[in-house]
Design an enzyme around this catalytic site. Structure first.
Site, PDB file in Angstrom:
ATOM      1  N   ARG A 174      26.558  51.674  31.127  1.00 49.79           N
ATOM      2  CA  ARG A 174      27.387  51.972  32.296  1.00 49.79           C
ATOM      3  C   ARG A 174      27.253  53.420  32.731  1.00 49.79           C
ATOM      4  NH1 ARG A 174      31.512  47.706  31.510  1.00 49.79           N
ATOM      5  NH2 ARG A 174      33.096  47.743  33.117  1.00 49.79           N
ATOM      6  N   ARG A 232      44.359  40.397  31.638  1.00 56.87           N
ATOM      7  CA  ARG A 232      43.877  41.757  31.370  1.00 56.87           C
ATOM      8  C   ARG A 232      44.729  42.770  32.116  1.00 56.87           C
ATOM      9  NH1 ARG A 232      37.432  42.014  32.069  1.00 56.87           N
ATOM     10  NH2 ARG A 232      38.026  44.165  32.464  1.00 56.87           N
TER      11      ARG A 232
END
Ligand code: AMP
Length: 198
Positions: free
Chosen positions: A88, A139
């Site tokens: 990332r 989440r």
């Protein structure tokens, strides 16, 4: 087969990775899942990562690189793996290069799922609603406010990876706005072309 799935949060990397797991019998290495498991288990890594994840920011390169380096040495990765949500950052991308070259292996393909930003937040909200309806945990970072930060992090730190892999001649792009089945078919076509070129 060793594959990286690139794309912003909500692009469908996890969904597509699951399908590739079934088709090719290689594991999906999702750093997000691994970090959430560490948070759940209350490990040292989990304690350090929790607040950062809840804020939608990126966990440190050192932590994530160490997790992946350990994971790819597990026996189920011997035939290959799908990296989902990793690398990332450019530092992580360089770490992948050295991890693989240290082991005498290489990447086959990097596939970027290209998705219209405006569709992403809707997908995240839907993922949270679906999880809730199914009685699954929702989440904490799947809400519009945190999502904005996740998208900012993506543009600042992850989007440069498309140039990084393009320059290496490894990047393939797939239209992530198509239906889930059509995206899967396009990914499979890319993988078949990559296999023929080997
Ligand atoms: P994901 O499930 O891929 O959306 O990841 C959820 C969160 O985990 C991210 O917003 C980050 O806080 C953290 N995370 C996952 N993968 C990475 C990574 N490769 N580098 C840094 N942080 C990560």
């Amino acid at each position: 087969m060793r594959l990286i799935l690139l794309g912003p949060p909500g692009a469908g990397k996890g969904t597509q990775a699951q399908r590739l797991v079934e088709k090719y019998g290689i594991p999906q290495l999702s750093t997000g899942d691994m970090l959430r498991a560490a948070v759940q288990a209350g490990t040292e890594v989990g304690k350090r990562a929790k607040a950062v994840m809840d804020a939608g920011e990126l966990v440190s390169d050192a932590i994530v690189n160490a997790i992946v380096a350990e994971r790819i040495d597990q026996p189920d990765c011997a035939r290959g793996f799908i990296l989902d949500g990793y690398p990332r950052t450019l530092v992580q991308a360089d770490a992948v290069e050295s991890m693989l070259s240290d082991r005498g292996i290489s990447l086959d393909t990097v596939i970027e799922l290209v998705v219209d930003d405006r569709a992403l937040v809707g997908r995240i909200v839907k993922r949270a609603e679906d999880a809730k309806a199914a009685g699954l945990p929702v989440r904490k970072d799947d809400n519009p406010a945190v999502f904005e930060e996740r998208l900012r992090e993506y543009y600042k730190k992850t989007a440069p990876l498309t140039g990084y892999y393009y320059a290496k001649g490894r990047l393939r792009t797939v239209d992530g706005m198509a239906s889930i089945d059509a995206v899967t078919a396009e990914i499979e076509a890319v993988l078949a072309a990559a296999a023929r070129a080997r």
